[in-house]
Design a protein around this motif. Structure first.
Motif, PDB file in Angstrom:
ATOM      1  N   PHE A  14     -21.458   7.642 -22.200  1.00  0.00           N
ATOM      2  CA  PHE A  14     -22.270   6.103 -22.119  1.00  0.00           C
ATOM      3  C   PHE A  14     -21.735   5.336 -20.859  1.00  0.00           C
ATOM      4  CE2 PHE A  14     -22.610   7.187 -26.877  1.00  0.00           C
ATOM      5  CZ  PHE A  14     -23.895   7.101 -27.059  1.00  0.00           C
ATOM      6  N   LYS A  15     -22.807   4.973 -20.017  1.00  0.00           N
ATOM      7  CA  LYS A  15     -22.383   4.001 -19.055  1.00  0.00           C
ATOM      8  C   LYS A  15     -23.703   3.358 -18.791  1.00  0.00           C
ATOM      9  CE  LYS A  15     -18.885   6.514 -16.953  1.00  0.00           C
ATOM     10  NZ  LYS A  15     -17.385   5.835 -16.707  1.00  0.00           N
ATOM     11  N   PRO A  16     -23.373   1.978 -18.973  1.00  0.00           N
ATOM     12  CA  PRO A  16     -22.201   1.329 -18.335  1.00  0.00           C
ATOM     13  C   PRO A  16     -21.210   1.334 -19.511  1.00  0.00           C
ATOM     14  CG  PRO A  16     -24.150  -0.324 -18.343  1.00  0.00           C
ATOM     15  CD  PRO A  16     -24.740   0.733 -18.934  1.00  0.00           C
ATOM     16  N   ILE A  61     -22.041  13.881 -26.519  1.00  0.00           N
ATOM     17  CA  ILE A  61     -21.765  12.610 -25.616  1.00  0.00           C
ATOM     18  C   ILE A  61     -20.488  11.899 -26.097  1.00  0.00           C
ATOM     19  CG2 ILE A  61     -23.233  10.954 -27.381  1.00  0.00           C
ATOM     20  CD1 ILE A  61     -24.501   9.626 -24.486  1.00  0.00           C
ATOM     21  N   LYS A  62     -19.882  11.064 -25.280  1.00  0.00           N
ATOM     22  CA  LYS A  62     -18.639  10.414 -25.556  1.00  0.00           C
ATOM     23  C   LYS A  62     -18.834   9.100 -25.207  1.00  0.00           C
ATOM     24  CE  LYS A  62     -15.480  10.533 -21.705  1.00  0.00           C
ATOM     25  NZ  LYS A  62     -15.166   9.042 -21.448  1.00  0.00           N
ATOM     26  N   ASP A  63     -18.122   7.987 -25.983  1.00  0.00           N
ATOM     27  CA  ASP A  63     -17.907   6.530 -25.353  1.00  0.00           C
ATOM     28  C   ASP A  63     -17.005   6.529 -24.220  1.00  0.00           C
ATOM     29  OD1 ASP A  63     -19.214   5.312 -27.447  1.00  0.00           O
ATOM     30  OD2 ASP A  63     -17.360   5.395 -28.872  1.00  0.00           O
ATOM     31  N   ASP A  64     -17.422   5.662 -23.551  1.00  0.00           N
ATOM     32  CA  ASP A  64     -16.501   5.333 -22.423  1.00  0.00           C
ATOM     33  C   ASP A  64     -15.105   5.039 -22.950  1.00  0.00           C
ATOM     34  OD1 ASP A  64     -16.645   4.931 -19.198  1.00  0.00           O
ATOM     35  OD2 ASP A  64     -14.812   4.283 -20.026  1.00  0.00           O
ATOM     36  N   GLU A  65     -13.969   5.482 -22.142  1.00  0.00           N
ATOM     37  CA  GLU A  65     -12.491   5.322 -23.000  1.00  0.00           C
ATOM     38  C   GLU A  65     -12.178   4.164 -22.983  1.00  0.00           C
ATOM     39  OE1 GLU A  65     -13.161   6.562 -20.023  1.00  0.00           O
ATOM     40  OE2 GLU A  65     -11.808   5.724 -18.773  1.00  0.00           O
ATOM     41  N   ILE A  66     -12.934   3.196 -21.970  1.00  0.00           N
ATOM     42  CA  ILE A  66     -12.666   1.940 -21.732  1.00  0.00           C
ATOM     43  C   ILE A  66     -12.996   0.792 -23.068  1.00  0.00           C
ATOM     44  CG2 ILE A  66     -13.350  -0.318 -20.485  1.00  0.00           C
ATOM     45  CD1 ILE A  66     -11.497   1.520 -18.940  1.00  0.00           C
ATOM     46  N   ALA A 125      -9.717  14.867 -26.087  1.00  0.00           N
ATOM     47  CA  ALA A 125      -8.559  14.104 -25.558  1.00  0.00           C
ATOM     48  C   ALA A 125      -8.794  13.557 -24.190  1.00  0.00           C
ATOM     49  CB  ALA A 125      -7.291  15.017 -25.623  1.00  0.00           C
ATOM     50  N   HIS A 126      -8.693  12.114 -23.932  1.00  0.00           N
ATOM     51  CA  HIS A 126      -9.063  11.728 -22.620  1.00  0.00           C
ATOM     52  C   HIS A 126      -7.788  11.549 -21.784  1.00  0.00           C
ATOM     53  CE1 HIS A 126     -10.119   8.941 -19.720  1.00  0.00           C
ATOM     54  NE2 HIS A 126     -11.463   9.098 -19.749  1.00  0.00           N
ATOM     55  N   PRO A 127      -7.716  11.920 -20.747  1.00  0.00           N
ATOM     56  CA  PRO A 127      -6.517  11.729 -19.672  1.00  0.00           C
ATOM     57  C   PRO A 127      -6.013  10.261 -19.130  1.00  0.00           C
ATOM     58  CG  PRO A 127      -8.369  12.449 -18.507  1.00  0.00           C
ATOM     59  CD  PRO A 127      -9.129  12.120 -19.724  1.00  0.00           C
ATOM     60  N   ALA A 186     -15.144  13.437 -14.032  1.00  0.00           N
ATOM     61  CA  ALA A 186     -15.050  12.310 -12.895  1.00  0.00           C
ATOM     62  C   ALA A 186     -15.590  12.784 -11.881  1.00  0.00           C
ATOM     63  CB  ALA A 186     -13.474  12.103 -12.783  1.00  0.00           C
ATOM     64  N   GLY A 187     -16.722  12.111 -11.370  1.00  0.00           N
ATOM     65  CA  GLY A 187     -17.436  12.521 -10.273  1.00  0.00           C
ATOM     66  C   GLY A 187     -18.337  13.707 -10.645  1.00  0.00           C
ATOM     67  N   VAL A 188     -18.447  14.387 -11.506  1.00  0.00           N
ATOM     68  CA  VAL A 188     -19.354  15.403 -11.712  1.00  0.00           C
ATOM     69  C   VAL A 188     -20.929  15.145 -11.878  1.00  0.00           C
ATOM     70  CG1 VAL A 188     -19.876  17.254 -13.607  1.00  0.00           C
ATOM     71  CG2 VAL A 188     -17.512  16.501 -13.037  1.00  0.00           C
ATOM     72  N   ALA A 233     -20.314  14.418 -17.408  1.00  0.00           N
ATOM     73  CA  ALA A 233     -20.744  13.629 -16.382  1.00  0.00           C
ATOM     74  C   ALA A 233     -21.093  12.144 -16.873  1.00  0.00           C
ATOM     75  CB  ALA A 233     -22.101  14.180 -15.646  1.00  0.00           C
ATOM     76  N   GLY A 234     -20.749  11.369 -16.462  1.00  0.00           N
ATOM     77  CA  GLY A 234     -21.055   9.748 -16.681  1.00  0.00           C
ATOM     78  C   GLY A 234     -21.878   9.287 -15.987  1.00  0.00           C
ATOM     79  N   THR A 235     -21.639   8.871 -14.724  1.00  0.00           N
ATOM     80  CA  THR A 235     -22.889   8.252 -13.813  1.00  0.00           C
ATOM     81  C   THR A 235     -23.420   9.400 -13.289  1.00  0.00           C
ATOM     82  OG1 THR A 235     -20.994   8.311 -12.108  1.00  0.00           O
ATOM     83  CG2 THR A 235     -21.682   6.241 -13.100  1.00  0.00           C
ATOM     84  N   GLY A 236     -23.190  10.983 -13.133  1.00  0.00           N
ATOM     85  CA  GLY A 236     -23.911  12.008 -12.714  1.00  0.00           C
ATOM     86  C   GLY A 236     -25.064  12.089 -13.776  1.00  0.00           C
TER      87      GLY A 236
HETATM   88  C1  LIG Z   1     -10.599  10.941 -15.459  1.00  0.00           C
HETATM   89  S1  LIG Z   1     -11.562  12.225 -16.548  1.00  0.00           S
HETATM   90  C2  LIG Z   1     -12.774  11.306 -17.503  1.00  0.00           C
HETATM   91  C3  LIG Z   1     -13.755  10.971 -17.025  1.00  0.00           C
HETATM   92  C4  LIG Z   1     -14.363   9.754 -17.595  1.00  0.00           C
HETATM   93  O1  LIG Z   1     -13.987   9.383 -18.586  1.00  0.00           O
HETATM   94  C5  LIG Z   1     -15.336   9.008 -16.810  1.00  0.00           C
HETATM   95  O2  LIG Z   1     -15.856   7.859 -17.113  1.00  0.00           O
HETATM   96  C6  LIG Z   1     -15.954   9.628 -15.543  1.00  0.00           C
HETATM   97  O3  LIG Z   1     -17.197   9.068 -15.173  1.00  0.00           O
HETATM   98  P1  LIG Z   1     -18.089   9.460 -13.941  1.00  0.00           P
HETATM   99  O4  LIG Z   1     -19.026   8.612 -13.903  1.00  0.00           O
HETATM  100  O5  LIG Z   1     -17.414   9.905 -12.815  1.00  0.00           O
HETATM  101  O6  LIG Z   1     -18.527  10.903 -14.616  1.00  0.00           O
END
Ligand SMILES: CSCCC(=O)C(=O)COP(=O)(O)O
Length: 404
Positions: free
Chosen positions: A146-148, A172-177, A263-265, A331-333, A353-356
């Motif tokens: 999910f983004k934002p 789909i996953k929540d953002d870890e933030i 598990a988020h890193p 991350a950046g996928v 992929a998030g933003t991807g």
């Molecule tokens: C550091 S790996 C976890 C990736 C992640 O949680 C994330 O939000 C990546 O977002 P992106 O837009 O780079 O796909």
């Protein structure tokens, strides 16, 4: 003798009574002395003559320096074996023994950790279990974020999920933030998204997993997990390194939380990022996660947006796969990285992929479809270069992000 590189992180046989750790001491450090300090200081704690009447008991707890190898740059790599009997089976006790107090003073880096195969926990689902739940076989699983990350309410999450679900997304996953904020309470997020997942199942017969982010103190986090699962939540996300391995272990052992755990890193760089101190990424995101019961582990892909080495990625993947944990390069996928990722991993992987996906020029649905189109072309052996791809979601993604 220290094992060859490809053997360095392999599990020891089940029932083995030692834990082996490879440490590197930088040039200038007295490697032999430091290794001895670790072997005694992190185990019996004292080898003074005053305790000689207890020698038999103390000896059974003592670590052993098994090898010392001088490296070309003047550093030393030592292998130390620690008695398994010093531990209670948890990751907390393990980390306290192999690096705990010593990490505050000594300059050393843990390069590899070899645990008996039956130490700790195994994933309850792993990649095979995720595939079974989703009934998706023979292709990579496609996952979105999910983004934002912040600023969406529960309805906003549902709106995004509806578009992604329609396009065939797997996970789909929540953002870890995002913790349990008043603007988007965790239970409301799940309740808003659950009908969309149900409707997708009714329509296509295919499930969709939503890994809901857990937060709070240890007790409330576990209660939150139970509550979510009781209300039908089908996957969970945990920032394992910020909340602690003990929290992951408690969730994995909890029969009321019988859903896959992602598990988020987050925070791994604080433990692993310094070149001569801390622990190798492969140990933290590979070996430890795989022995703490995670079902899927996210980490930066080396061709993504974060600086990450191919060697670290390889070590993580080897440790995860040895215990059937799903590797989730992240991350950046984007669709333009698919060929590289599948070239390295084959199909037994989750593409995340998030933003991807969320920032695709034509919307979230096309963002998901671009991944499927890339997969279809890759599978058929067709080019993923922009010039070769007809107009459509993938073409638009490649125009924006490149790759292929
Ligand atoms: C550091 S790996 C976890 C990736 C992640 O949680 C994330 O939000 C990546 O977002 P992106 O837009 O780079 O796909």
């Amino acid at each position: 003798m220290m094992p060859a590189e490809d053997e360095r992180s392999k599990d020891l046989p089940a029932g083995h009574s030692w834990i082996e750790v490879d440490y590197r001491f930088p040039p200038g450090a007295d490697g032999a002395r430091q290794a001895q300090m670790l072997a005694v200081g992190q185990t019996a704690g004292s080898w003074h003559a005053r305790h000689s009447h207890r020698e038999k008991e103390l000896r059974s707890h003592l670590g052993e320096v098994r090898s010392l190898a001088l490296q070309e740059d003047g550093g030393t790599v030592a292998t130390i074996a620690f008695p398994r009997g010093n531990l209670d089976g948890s990751m907390g006790a393990l980390l306290t023994m192999i690096f705990g107090k010593y990490s505050l003073g000594g300059v050393a880096r843990i390069l590899a950790l070899r645990l008996p195969a039956d130490y700790g926990l195994r994933p309850r689902f792993g990649l095979p279990g995720l595939r079974q739940r989703l009934d998706v076989h023979g292709r990579p699983l496609i996952m979105a974020i999910f983004k934002p990350a912040l600023g969406l309410d529960a309805a906003g999450h549902a709106e995004i999920l509806a578009q992604a679900a329609m396009a065939g997304l797997d996970i789909i996953k929540d953002d870890e933030i995002l913790p349990d904020l008043a603007e988007a309470p965790v239970l409301e997020r799940w309740r808003a998204c659950a009908p969309i997942i149900e409707a997708r199942r009714d329509r296509s017969g295919r499930d969709l997993l939503y890994a809901v982010n857990l937060s709070g103190d240890a007790r409330s986090l576990q209660e939150q997990a139970r509550r979510l699962v009781a209300e039908g939540a089908n996957a969970l996300l945990l920032n394992v390194l910020t909340y602690g391995f003990a929290v992951l272990e408690a969730l994995v052992r909890d029969p009321e939380v019988a859903v896959p755990i992602f598990a988020h890193p987050a925070f791994a760089g604080a433990l692993c990022g310094a070149p001569e101190h801390g622990l190798a990424y492969g140990v933290v995101l590979g070996t430890l996660m795989a022995h703490a019961g995670a079902d899927a582990v996210l980490y930066p892909a080396h061709y993504g947006s974060l600086p990450f080495s191919a060697a670290d990625e390889t070590a993580i993947v080897a440790a995860l796969r040895a215990r059937a944990v799903a590797p989730v390069p992240s991350a950046g996928v984007h669709p333009g990285t698919l060929a590289q990722i599948l070239g390295d991993y084959g199909c037994e992987v989750i593409l995340n992929a998030g933003t991807g996906i969320m920032d695709h020029p034509d919307g979230i649905g096309p963002g998901v479809l671009a991944f499927f189109e890339a997969w279809e072309r890759w599978q058929q052996g067709e080019s993923l270069r922009l010039e070769a791809v007809p107009p459509g979601p993938l073409h638009r993604a490649l125009e924006k992000w490149g790759g292929g």
